[in-house]
Motif scaffolding. Structure first.
Motif, PDB file in Angstrom:
ATOM      1  N   VAL A 519      -0.250  -0.891  -1.102  1.00  0.00           N
ATOM      2  CA  VAL A 519      -1.694  -0.727  -1.241  1.00  0.00           C
ATOM      3  C   VAL A 519      -2.209  -0.514  -2.645  1.00  0.00           C
ATOM      4  CG1 VAL A 519      -3.510   1.068  -0.648  1.00  0.00           C
ATOM      5  CG2 VAL A 519      -1.811   0.198   1.102  1.00  0.00           C
ATOM      6  N   TYR A 520      -1.304   0.221  -3.545  1.00  0.00           N
ATOM      7  CA  TYR A 520      -1.662   0.726  -4.749  1.00  0.00           C
ATOM      8  C   TYR A 520      -1.508  -0.652  -5.850  1.00  0.00           C
ATOM      9  CZ  TYR A 520      -0.887   5.090  -2.503  1.00  0.00           C
ATOM     10  OH  TYR A 520      -1.127   5.886  -1.416  1.00  0.00           O
ATOM     11  N   MET A 521      -0.552  -1.411  -5.491  1.00  0.00           N
ATOM     12  CA  MET A 521      -0.453  -2.568  -6.264  1.00  0.00           C
ATOM     13  C   MET A 521      -1.524  -3.524  -6.284  1.00  0.00           C
ATOM     14  SD  MET A 521       2.945  -5.402  -6.357  1.00  0.00           S
ATOM     15  CE  MET A 521       2.237  -6.357  -5.058  1.00  0.00           C
ATOM     16  N   LEU A 522      -2.034  -3.605  -4.894  1.00  0.00           N
ATOM     17  CA  LEU A 522      -3.066  -4.545  -4.431  1.00  0.00           C
ATOM     18  C   LEU A 522      -4.363  -4.159  -5.142  1.00  0.00           C
ATOM     19  CD1 LEU A 522      -2.359  -5.478  -0.910  1.00  0.00           C
ATOM     20  CD2 LEU A 522      -2.440  -7.044  -2.465  1.00  0.00           C
ATOM     21  N   LEU A 523      -4.496  -2.567  -5.228  1.00  0.00           N
ATOM     22  CA  LEU A 523      -5.697  -1.888  -5.547  1.00  0.00           C
ATOM     23  C   LEU A 523      -5.821  -2.155  -7.144  1.00  0.00           C
ATOM     24  CD1 LEU A 523      -8.188  -0.485  -4.989  1.00  0.00           C
ATOM     25  CD2 LEU A 523      -6.735   1.763  -4.957  1.00  0.00           C
ATOM     26  N   SER A 524      -4.682  -2.109  -7.790  1.00  0.00           N
ATOM     27  CA  SER A 524      -4.406  -2.140  -9.201  1.00  0.00           C
ATOM     28  C   SER A 524      -4.589  -3.507  -9.742  1.00  0.00           C
ATOM     29  CB  SER A 524      -3.126  -1.421  -9.960  1.00  0.00           C
ATOM     30  OG  SER A 524      -2.183  -2.210  -9.460  1.00  0.00           O
ATOM     31  N   SER A 525      -4.364  -4.346  -8.681  1.00  0.00           N
ATOM     32  CA  SER A 525      -4.532  -5.771  -9.057  1.00  0.00           C
ATOM     33  C   SER A 525      -6.120  -6.290  -9.317  1.00  0.00           C
ATOM     34  CB  SER A 525      -3.864  -6.799  -8.080  1.00  0.00           C
ATOM     35  OG  SER A 525      -2.576  -6.618  -7.874  1.00  0.00           O
ATOM     36  N   LEU A 526      -6.892  -5.657  -8.943  1.00  0.00           N
ATOM     37  CA  LEU A 526      -8.338  -5.949  -8.920  1.00  0.00           C
ATOM     38  C   LEU A 526      -8.755  -5.731 -10.485  1.00  0.00           C
ATOM     39  CD1 LEU A 526      -9.584  -4.145  -5.792  1.00  0.00           C
ATOM     40  CD2 LEU A 526      -9.122  -6.767  -5.992  1.00  0.00           C
ATOM     41  N   PRO A 527      -9.918  -6.506 -10.877  1.00  0.00           N
ATOM     42  CA  PRO A 527     -10.365  -6.475 -12.103  1.00  0.00           C
ATOM     43  C   PRO A 527     -11.140  -5.120 -12.299  1.00  0.00           C
ATOM     44  CG  PRO A 527     -11.843  -7.859 -10.791  1.00  0.00           C
ATOM     45  CD  PRO A 527     -10.379  -7.390 -10.088  1.00  0.00           C
ATOM     46  N   ILE A 528     -10.528  -3.989 -12.273  1.00  0.00           N
ATOM     47  CA  ILE A 528     -10.909  -2.568 -12.766  1.00  0.00           C
ATOM     48  C   ILE A 528     -11.089  -2.339 -14.066  1.00  0.00           C
ATOM     49  CG2 ILE A 528     -10.178  -0.058 -12.479  1.00  0.00           C
ATOM     50  CD1 ILE A 528      -8.912  -0.836  -9.670  1.00  0.00           C
ATOM     51  N   ASN A 529     -12.176  -1.579 -14.469  1.00  0.00           N
ATOM     52  CA  ASN A 529     -12.481  -1.279 -15.464  1.00  0.00           C
ATOM     53  C   ASN A 529     -12.467   0.269 -15.716  1.00  0.00           C
ATOM     54  OD1 ASN A 529     -14.599  -0.225 -17.886  1.00  0.00           O
ATOM     55  ND2 ASN A 529     -14.264  -2.441 -18.321  1.00  0.00           N
ATOM     56  N   LYS A 530     -11.667   0.809 -16.672  1.00  0.00           N
ATOM     57  CA  LYS A 530     -11.344   2.416 -17.080  1.00  0.00           C
ATOM     58  C   LYS A 530     -12.761   3.024 -16.869  1.00  0.00           C
ATOM     59  CE  LYS A 530      -7.071   1.785 -19.301  1.00  0.00           C
ATOM     60  NZ  LYS A 530      -6.170   2.193 -20.599  1.00  0.00           N
ATOM     61  N   ILE A 570       1.853   0.262 -12.002  1.00  0.00           N
ATOM     62  CA  ILE A 570       1.776   1.071 -13.425  1.00  0.00           C
ATOM     63  C   ILE A 570       1.519  -0.042 -14.589  1.00  0.00           C
ATOM     64  CG2 ILE A 570       3.076   2.049 -15.408  1.00  0.00           C
ATOM     65  CD1 ILE A 570       4.512   3.408 -12.867  1.00  0.00           C
ATOM     66  N   ASN A 571       2.064  -1.137 -14.510  1.00  0.00           N
ATOM     67  CA  ASN A 571       1.905  -2.222 -15.600  1.00  0.00           C
ATOM     68  C   ASN A 571       0.479  -2.767 -15.268  1.00  0.00           C
ATOM     69  OD1 ASN A 571       4.313  -2.308 -16.390  1.00  0.00           O
ATOM     70  ND2 ASN A 571       5.204  -3.724 -15.055  1.00  0.00           N
ATOM     71  N   ASN A 572      -0.162  -2.943 -13.987  1.00  0.00           N
ATOM     72  CA  ASN A 572      -1.465  -3.288 -13.812  1.00  0.00           C
ATOM     73  C   ASN A 572      -2.401  -2.179 -14.562  1.00  0.00           C
ATOM     74  OD1 ASN A 572      -0.838  -5.600 -12.690  1.00  0.00           O
ATOM     75  ND2 ASN A 572      -1.024  -4.580 -10.557  1.00  0.00           N
ATOM     76  N   ASP A 574      -1.844  -0.289 -17.041  1.00  0.00           N
ATOM     77  CA  ASP A 574      -1.619  -0.444 -18.559  1.00  0.00           C
ATOM     78  C   ASP A 574      -2.297  -1.608 -18.840  1.00  0.00           C
ATOM     79  OD1 ASP A 574      -0.113   1.590 -18.553  1.00  0.00           O
ATOM     80  OD2 ASP A 574       1.715   0.593 -18.648  1.00  0.00           O
ATOM     81  N   ARG A 575      -2.719  -2.692 -18.161  1.00  0.00           N
ATOM     82  CA  ARG A 575      -3.477  -3.770 -18.615  1.00  0.00           C
ATOM     83  C   ARG A 575      -5.069  -3.574 -18.533  1.00  0.00           C
ATOM     84  NH1 ARG A 575       0.857  -6.860 -16.227  1.00  0.00           N
ATOM     85  NH2 ARG A 575       0.014  -6.997 -14.270  1.00  0.00           N
ATOM     86  N   MET A 576      -5.300  -2.539 -17.777  1.00  0.00           N
ATOM     87  CA  MET A 576      -6.641  -2.630 -17.629  1.00  0.00           C
ATOM     88  C   MET A 576      -7.567  -2.349 -19.051  1.00  0.00           C
ATOM     89  SD  MET A 576      -6.976  -0.533 -14.003  1.00  0.00           S
ATOM     90  CE  MET A 576      -6.281  -0.986 -12.457  1.00  0.00           C
ATOM     91  N   GLU A 577      -8.764  -2.724 -19.117  1.00  0.00           N
ATOM     92  CA  GLU A 577      -9.559  -2.698 -20.271  1.00  0.00           C
ATOM     93  C   GLU A 577     -10.219  -1.342 -19.793  1.00  0.00           C
ATOM     94  OE1 GLU A 577     -12.236  -5.783 -20.191  1.00  0.00           O
ATOM     95  OE2 GLU A 577     -10.623  -7.504 -20.662  1.00  0.00           O
TER      96      GLU A 577
END
Length: 577
Positions: A519-530, A570-572, A574-577
């Motif tokens: 669930v968290y991997m899928l959620l963090s895969s979305l183009p989320i902006n910090k 966690i990697n996702n 880290d990649r978020m803008e």
């Protein structure tokens, strides 16, 4: 008198007020606890908890050592193989002793705590082998030179619950109320005598008398040799052996011994027969040498991991390994592939301090990929890369319908990493995408996501409609999958993410202890902006920390898949803008 009554009434009122106050205080405390529990993921975590992550990494390092396959890749990981038990620990520690492997003081302390905890857990109505486990625990304490009074007293107190009126012992609560035959109580009674000896407790006279009675009653035939030798063992430990009675049967024992050393048993009973022969050697000092053919037979049945099966017909397991090694050692024959056997034994060290059952390794495509990429991110060297390359190359030319979409995605990831042509797999994924237009399950949506990741395109090959008569679309996991599917074509905005979060956040938080980290991997895969999706970002960190906290518990098993999902999440982040 009236004054006295007034005092009584006043005292009674004071008591009532105190009770009301206590109840209110209890209610307040309950509310505080409730709020604390409900707000567990509403804390101020703004970063990934490095302590939890470090503990998970240690579990991961231990686990991949168990799953490493000699011909490349990694095995499936049955969760029971992460937990040590008394049975497995007893036989594997015996094997280590025969191999002359020392146990250092640190491991002795760990094993002592392991035995102590296991003894507390085994005394339950459903355990069919309580006395056996008490025996294994006692023997482990002897092996590590710990005569802990508190643990031994606990063992003794539990043991005596299983003594019957006639002095014999049964092995479980279920057998207490059953009319178990004397012959079926021999093993548990002799184990009980051994426990009493180790605990410096006197052997009850009625137990000794029961042994003598059972010896006299049992038929003196080769089919009963194992039972007879166990009774002799009981006599030895209780100093009640009648040598003249036992020596009357010496020819029976000698004949059995000679037949055992000639290998006159089928594979299913050979190791059991040789185990009895070793004990007869100690009692009667026959001291003969087995036939070369017998030893070659044992060598032939050794498995690739260095171990044996007790029936010499299957994967390695703890008892078969211990008996085979004991037989070879007793008769002064070499133990082949000792380094490999030692590796197999030590791989079974578990998260609770004991030794787990020897894992029956079976290649796992998913775990091989998860471990390859997780280890890469941790800067670890991947073992047997060339062998793994050959396996992946073979699978790339196989029938893809035998694999799940998740397995095929991981196969594709490895193929790209190893620079293996993946055109056939990409074509297969495109065909699967075009097969159906109606989505009737979350599995179908998940398959689509994986197949689109394989073909690696933002262009949707086909419009897919939701079959709302079959699929519950008002469900946060279904909606999350659909968001991921939309994000493949870049057709998802920050506003849509916030809208989803506003509707389903509380449900996701509520299910934090039930959810897979997928669930968290899928959620963090979305183009989320910090910033634009600040609450999503921060809560996601808290949810991942909560899951890592759960997996950090000593007795909580960690699957390779869940670990991979956490690392990817966690990697996702880290990649978020």
């Amino acid at each position: 008198m009236k004054k006295y009554n007034l005092w009584l009434i006043l005292i009674l009122i004071i008591h009532i007020l105190i009770l009301i106050s206590c109840d209110n205080e209890k209610d307040t405390k309950k509310e505080i606890v409730k709020v604390e529990e409900e707000s567990d993921v509403h804390n101020l975590d703004t970063e990934i908890n490095e302590t939890y992550l470090s503990i998970l990494n240690e579990k991961y390092f231990s686990l991949i050592g168990k799953l490493d396959m000699d011909y490349g890749g990694y095995s499936i990981e049955p969760l029971q193989h992460q937990y040590g038990n008394l049975y497995s620990s007893y036989f594997l520690l015996n094997t280590k002793d025969i191999l002359h492997e020392e146990i250092n003081s640190s491991e002795r302390n760990i094993l002592k705590e392991f035995v102590s905890e296991q003894i507390k857990l085994i005394d339950n109505k459903s355990n069919p082998n309580v006395v056996y486990d008490l025996y294994y625990g006692t023997e482990i304490l002897k092996m590590i030179n710990y005569r802990d009074f508190v643990i031994l007293k606990n063992i003794y107190d539990k043991l005596m619950k299983f003594q019957l009126e006639d002095g014999s012992f049964v092995s479980s609560y279920e057998e207490i109320d059953k009319n178990i035959s004397d012959e079926n109580k021999i093993t548990s009674t002799v184990m009980a005598i051994s426990i009493l000896n180790t605990s410096n407790k006197e052997i009850p006279e009625k137990t000794i008398e029961w042994l003598k009675k059972t010896w006299n009653q049992i038929d003196k035939t080769d089919i009963n040799i194992s039972k007879l030798r166990k009774i002799i063992e009981g006599f030895e430990m209780s100093d009640a052996r009648d040598k003249s009675e036992i020596n009357k049967e010496i020819e029976l024992f000698r004949t059995f011994y000679l037949n055992a050393l000639k290998g006159n048993s089928d594979n299913g009973t050979l190791l059991y027969a040789l185990q009895d022969a070793i004990y007869l050697d100690k009692i009667f000092e026959f001291n003969l040498t087995p036939s070369v053919e017998l030893i070659e037979r044992i060598y032939k049945e050794q498995n690739k991991d260095g171990g044996w099966n007790i029936f010499l017909d299957d994967f390695s397991e703890e008892q078969g390994t211990e008996v085979a090694v004991k037989v070879l050692n007793h008769f002064n024959f070499d133990i082949p592939y000792q380094d490999l056997l030692s590796k197999t034994v030590n791989e079974q060290k578990s998260i609770n301090g004991g030794y787990a059952p020897i894992i029956q390794k079976e290649f796992s495509l998913k775990n091989t990929s998860y471990i390859y990429f997780s280890s890469q991110k941790l800067g670890l060297k991947y073992h047997r890369k060339d062998e793994t390359f050959e396996i992946i190359q073979d699978i790339m030319s196989s029938d893809y319908s035998l694999y799940t979409s998740e397995e095929l995605l991981q196969l594709n990831n490895l193929a790209i990493e190893f620079k293996i042509n993946n055109n056939k797999l990409v074509n297969y994924a495109e065909n699967e995408i075009n097969k159906e237009s109606k989505l009737q399950s979350v599995e179908k949506i998940y398959d689509l996501i994986n197949f689109y990741k394989i073909i690696n395109t933002e262009k949707l090959l086909k419009e897919h409609n939701i079959d709302s008569d079959v699929l519950d679309t008002d469900n946060y996991f279904t909606k999350l999958l659909l968001l991921n599917l939309d994000s493949i074509k870049g057709d998802i905005s920050k506003k849509e993410i916030n809208s989803y979060w506003g509707k389903y956040k509380d449900f996701i938080i509520k299910d934090v202890d039930k959810n897979s980290c997928l669930v968290y991997m899928l959620l963090s895969s979305l183009p989320i902006n910090k910033e634009e999706n600040k609450d999503v970002y921060r809560t996601l960190i808290q949810l991942i920390n909560k899951q890592m906290s759960n997996y950090s518990q000593t007795m909580e098993p960690l699957s390779i898949q869940e670990y991979y999902f956490i690392i990817e999440s966690i990697n996702n982040l880290d990649r978020m803008e």
